[in-house]
Design a protein around this motif. Sequence first.
Motif, short mmCIF file in Angstrom:
data_model
loop_
_atom_site.label_atom_id
_atom_site.label_comp_id
_atom_site.label_asym_id
_atom_site.label_seq_id
_atom_site.Cartn_x
_atom_site.Cartn_y
_atom_site.Cartn_z
N UNK A 50 34.01 30.13 50.12
CA UNK A 50 34.50 31.61 50.60
C UNK A 50 35.59 31.85 49.49
N UNK A 51 36.32 30.78 48.92
CA UNK A 51 37.32 31.01 47.92
C UNK A 51 36.48 31.53 46.57
N UNK A 52 35.36 31.05 46.45
CA UNK A 52 34.87 31.40 45.08
C UNK A 52 34.12 32.65 45.43
N UNK A 53 33.64 33.08 46.53
CA UNK A 53 33.15 34.39 46.64
C UNK A 53 34.21 35.40 46.51
N UNK A 54 35.15 35.13 46.91
CA UNK A 54 36.47 36.05 46.98
C UNK A 54 36.85 36.37 45.62
N UNK A 55 36.98 35.25 44.73
CA UNK A 55 37.30 35.28 43.29
C UNK A 55 36.22 36.02 42.59
N UNK A 56 34.94 35.94 42.83
CA UNK A 56 33.97 36.67 42.31
C UNK A 56 34.14 38.08 42.68
N UNK A 57 34.28 38.50 43.90
CA UNK A 57 34.54 39.84 44.17
C UNK A 57 35.80 40.48 43.53
N UNK A 58 37.02 39.84 43.31
CA UNK A 58 37.72 40.34 42.48
C UNK A 58 37.60 40.60 41.07
N UNK A 59 36.81 39.67 40.63
CA UNK A 59 36.30 39.90 39.08
C UNK A 59 35.60 41.37 39.19
N UNK A 60 34.59 41.46 39.90
CA UNK A 60 33.99 42.66 39.80
C UNK A 60 34.69 43.87 40.04
N UNK A 61 35.77 43.66 40.88
CA UNK A 61 36.54 44.89 41.13
C UNK A 61 37.45 45.16 39.91
N UNK A 62 37.75 44.27 39.31
CA UNK A 62 38.58 44.20 37.83
C UNK A 62 37.75 44.79 36.80
N UNK A 63 36.53 44.65 36.78
CA UNK A 63 35.53 45.26 35.82
C UNK A 63 34.94 44.31 35.05
N UNK A 64 35.12 42.85 35.36
CA UNK A 64 34.43 41.82 34.84
C UNK A 64 33.21 41.46 35.37
N UNK A 65 32.31 41.55 34.34
CA UNK A 65 31.00 41.19 34.97
C UNK A 65 30.39 39.69 34.93
N UNK A 66 30.02 39.33 36.05
CA UNK A 66 29.60 38.07 35.95
C UNK A 66 27.98 37.92 35.68
N UNK A 67 27.76 37.21 34.40
CA UNK A 67 26.23 37.05 34.21
C UNK A 67 25.62 36.14 35.22
N UNK A 68 24.32 36.68 35.45
CA UNK A 68 23.55 36.04 36.40
C UNK A 68 22.91 34.79 35.73
#
Length: 176
Positions: A71-89
């Motif tokens: 849950x913590x990792x998913x929240x961090x991922x969503x924060x990064x996406x909101x901040x405009x940081x793309x997470x490569x697949x």
Amino acid sequence: MSKNKGGHPVDEFIHEHFTPVGEKTASKRWNMQCNYCPADTAKLIVHRDSRCLQHLGKTGEGFCLHAPMEVREEARRRLMVKGGIEIPEPDSDVEIISGEIATTSKKAKVSDGGAVTTKRGVDAFMEWAMIDGEKDQANVLMLRFFIHGNIPFSAAENYFCLKWIHGLQPSYTPAT
């Protein structure tokens, strides 16, 4: 709570991990309580901006200490996406070119004017060891700094200078 009666669409992630408490505030927002925090110590969080995600994603005093790691990792991922940081697949095009790592950047349209911006991948924020060419360039730049700043060369071996350099780039050891 999954029905939307106007306004922004319901974020299922937030409503899965938080419970609305009481009535909406004067600003028409819900006060939320984390489902993982003990009821006696839980603080109410106003459901706005990214406060609920920050509560789950960050650690330390004032943030959730009891959320599961996924849950913590998913929240961090969503924060990064909101901040405009793309997470490569995992299957994204990642190329290694002479010791440097480069990812193919994707572009997204900006909502206000149709301009196109490039998002940086997570690799842009990770620590990579410096290659020899980068170390040589850093040594020349540091030498220029010492000469033009009229700084004694002995400052390069100062404990605090070395700690500062290590804080900027842990893999770099300055020439002595």
